[in-house]
Design an enzyme around this catalytic site. Structure first.
Site, PDB file in Angstrom:
ATOM      1  CD  GLU A 189     -46.271  15.424 -10.311  1.00 60.95           C
ATOM      2  OE1 GLU A 189     -46.789  15.318 -11.449  1.00 60.95           O
ATOM      3  OE2 GLU A 189     -45.778  14.468  -9.707  1.00 60.95           O
ATOM      4  CD  GLU A 227     -49.344  11.465 -10.474  1.00 58.49           C
ATOM      5  OE1 GLU A 227     -49.463  12.658 -10.783  1.00 58.49           O
ATOM      6  OE2 GLU A 227     -49.158  10.564 -11.326  1.00 58.49           O
TER       7      GLU A 227
END
Length: 755
Positions: A462, A381
């Site tokens: 995710e 991320e």
């Protein structure tokens, strides 16, 4: 011949570190490895308690057989920035807490007793990945994986790389590279012989070549009649490599498999067949003891993902995980996305250099595992850093030409330097925000995310998680919404052939920093509790498997009149892979409930849903009416394959104490024991907070406290064997029941040397 033996007994441990300690053994707590420096409570603790230095010490007695040999210590994992001393001399260190390292003792051993001192630093050093920013997980300090004492001749095998190009060809090929350890230097001459065997030990092929200073490269062609490694038949082969020369010989055996794994713009293909990847993210942590769990506990987690949850892929978020876990994924046919350590933060140039080294460490440890189908070479991320990620991506391709790379991102229109656009998509949470013209949807469209005008390989890595954290004790309506969100993403992914698959956040709840979670140092993001007990959402995954593998029929209800707002159980959702579910009331009335193929048109097995309008509300549902017992029957075709009964007036009847197995390895292995408070029909009573006391006698000890409280009607604990085969007696006491006693055994493992 080389010899490698566990070196995990007779260590001592103490908080802090003083260089003066490296010359004299200190009085510390006797421990065995793996070891967690600070065992934590279940929740509401200060995670800074382990963020300091700790010292481990042991001794090594000089032995005549060491003469003329190379002596090493191999650490499978130590958190973090480990520094190793021998008799006061600093021999080396390793900053990364997730990959193995070797320390050469050879030139520093003396006659008599040699003192080994290891300092590990639990502080979050900003110069070392993943540290420097916030991290949504804990990095538990300690020598939390096994340590091995290795003995070898002056020249030995350092690593082996096996590649299987064109695995779908009728006649297969193996490229093998043997890499040497030659710490004393000098020219090497000798031979390298490789023998290939199948799982039964039958010899397939053999080849021999000359060694050079780096090692040897061998190629096997024309291998016929071999079986591909697949999800259903994870066939493994073995290569036994033997090097021989003047003054040295060494042998090593490596497992490998033949399989083709390719992410394309049209989806993911395994061995030429399209496979929709459905999986979950996994941390390697456990209650109380953090990372310090051995082989059997790691293997059981892999089995939960594959066999209990029915997934076909796991992501090792956010770091390389135990070799025991990866090896078991090879054996059971569970695909793996493995990634380097990190969480959003990118540090300075030295930090980046270390992250690039982590790419090398990860790949060189795990490049022979057929279960691994992608290398994650981007900090989870993080923002774009093209120069940095060009380096990580290029190194991965240099080290391994057979696997694609991905970079886990949360930002749309991110630069695609890797082979696969891997994206964390949390759009499902946006519908709760006051945004105009935002309809609820499971996932974004691929082109919307990538910003590219052409399709690219695409994988969701995710979803859900922090967007809708759900505790195992949460009310039924919230848990049904939790289930629905997982189902909506799964349905969307199944409906879009351009999406290779989706990996949900996450497998189980986990301890975290104060910056995250519910304030209790727990992220309640899992489909399982921290004790690996299922929430309803776990069955959103297990119900998608074929009923020939396992029949699933799990009503998303506790069957209580007043659990939901305004009462009742409607809509009643049943997670199932049955063709039909029949609800039967005591008066004989029944209702057939069919899978909701209209609401979930793409799922292999949509949930069966009964809405209030589908049934006379006078049958069931109104306040003031008696609340009946109910029976659910599941049918595949015309055959009844499952029955579940619920009581309208449940009574706590017994405490079930259920071990995962009846025996486990005596060599410091762990086994989970589940605790479940059950009613008269064997269903979990979800609001029982029953205190229990655990006593263990015999050849195992208890990990964690001996007094715990059930949460959501369930809990669990782990036992660790003490090193000697024998009987184990576990007694679980509670205020409402007579003590429950279970008898287990620990058994001597098959003798296996670490190669």
């Amino acid at each position: 011949m080389p010899h490698s033996a566990l070196f995990c007994e007779n260590w001592s441990f103490l908080p802090g570190f003083d260089p003066a300690w490296t010359t004299a053994r200190q009085t510390g707590t006797p421990v065995a490895l793996p070891h967690n420096a600070v065992d934590l409570p279940f929740d509401y603790f200060d995670e800074k308690c382990y963020q300091q230095a700790f010292t481990y010490q042991t001794t090594l007695e000089w032995q005549k057989r060491f003469a003329g040999r190379e002596i090493w210590l191999r650490f499978d994992g130590a958190m973090a920035n480990a520094q190793v001393y021998l008799n006061g001399t600093h021999l080396g260190g390793h900053p990364d807490g997730y990959t193995p390292f070797r320390i050469r003792l050879t030139d520093h051993l003396s006659d008599g007793e040699n003192l080994i001192t290891v300092m590990v630093d639990g502080s979050e050093n900003p110069d070392i990945p993943p540290f420097g920013g916030q991290i949504d997980y804990l990095t538990y300090a300690g020598i939390y994986r096994e340590v091995w004492l290795e003995q070898a001749d002056p020249v030995s095998i350092d690593n082996v790389k096996i590649e299987t190009p064109d695995p779908l060809a009728a006649e297969k090929t193996v490229h093998l590279r043997c890499l040497l350890a030659n710490p004393q230097g000098g020219a090497v001459s000798g031979t390298c012989k490789v023998v290939l065997h199948d799982g039964a030990g039958t010899q397939i092929a053999t080849a021999e070549t000359e060694l050079d200073d780096q090692g040897a490269a061998l190629e096997f062609d024309g291998l016929a009649g071999l079986t591909l490694w697949s999800l259903d038949t994870p066939t493994l082969y073995r290569a036994t490599i033997t090097i021989t020369g003047e003054g040295f010989t060494d042998t090593r055996t490596e497992s490998f498999g033949f399989r083709a794994a390719e992410f394309t713009p049209d989806g993911f293909f395994l061995n030429g067949e399209r496979v929709k990847l459905i999986g979950l993210n996994r941390h390697q942590s456990f209650p109380y003891v953090g990372y310090a769990m051995g082989r059997e506990a790691q293997e059981r987690d892999a089995e939960i993902v594959k066999h209990d949850l029915g997934c076909n892929i796991v992501r090792t978020s956010h770091y390389p995980q135990s070799k025991w876990f990866i090896e078991h994924c090879d054996r059971i046919g569970l695909l793996v996305l493995e990634e380097i350590p990190g969480w959003q933060h990118i540090g300075g140039e030295a930090w980046k250099d270390e992250a690039v080294k982590n790419v090398r460490r990860m790949i060189e440890r795990d490049w022979n595992h057929p279960s691994i189908i992608m290398w994650g070479v981007r900090i989870n991320e993080s923002v774009d850093d093209d120069a940095f990620y060009a380096r990580t991506n290029a190194l991965a391709h240099e080290l391994d030409t057979t696997r694609q790379t991905g970079g886990i991102r949360k930002h749309m229109h991110s630069t695609l330097l890797e082979d696969v656009y891997t994206f964390n998509d949390f759009v499902l949470g946006d519908f709760e925000r006051p945004l105009a013209n935002i309809a609820r949807r499971g996932l974004r469209q691929r082109e919307e995310v990538t910003g590219l005008s052409h399709p690219v390989p695409y994988l969701i890595t995710e979803y859900n998680g922090h967007m809708f954290p759900t505790k195992i004790i949460d009310n039924e309506l919230r848990q049904m919404e939790h289930v629905t969100r997982h189902l909506e993403v799964l349905d969307y992914a199944h409906g879009d052939p351009g999406i290779s698959g989706c990996i949900g956040w996450c497998m189980f709840d986990y301890n975290t920093h104060a910056d995250f979670g519910s304030g209790d140092r727990v992220c309640h993001h899992g489909v399982l509790s921290m004790f690996r007990e299922p929430k309803f959402a776990a069955h959103a995954y297990s119900s998608q498997r074929d009923p020939s593998e396992k029949v699933v029929m799990e009503p998303v209800t506790h069957w209580a009149r007043g659990e939901r707002n305004i009462g009742g159980v409607f809509p009643l959702m049943i997670l199932t892979n049955c063709d039909l579910v029949r609800m039967i009331l005591p008066d004989g009335q029944s209702v057939d409930i069919r899978p909701d193929s209209e609401g979930f048109p793409h799922l292999p097995h949509p949930p069966a849903i009964l809405r209030l309008g589908d049934v006379d509300e006078n049958i069931i549902g109104k306040w003031g009416m008696s609340w009946p017992d109910v029976t659910f029957e599941g049918f595949v075709g015309d055959t009844r394959v499952a029955t579940r009964k619920f009581s309208g007036a449940p009574v706590l009847t017994r405490l079930a104490v259920t071990p995962d197995r009846e025996s486990f390895g005596a060599d410091r292995q762990e086994m989970r024991v589940a605790l479940r408070a059950l009613d008269q029909l064997g269903n979990v009573t979800p609001f029982v907070d029953l205190p229990v006391t655990i006593a263990v006698a015999g050849a195992a000890s208890l990990l964690g406290p001996d007094q715990i409280t059930l949460r959501g009607g369930s809990a669990g604990f782990w036992l660790r064997s003490t090193g000697t085969p024998g009987d184990v007696r576990v007694t679980v006491s509670s205020p409402r029941f007579d003590p429950v006693v279970i008898n287990l055994t620990t058994t001597a493992p098959e003798k296996e040397e670490m190669q």
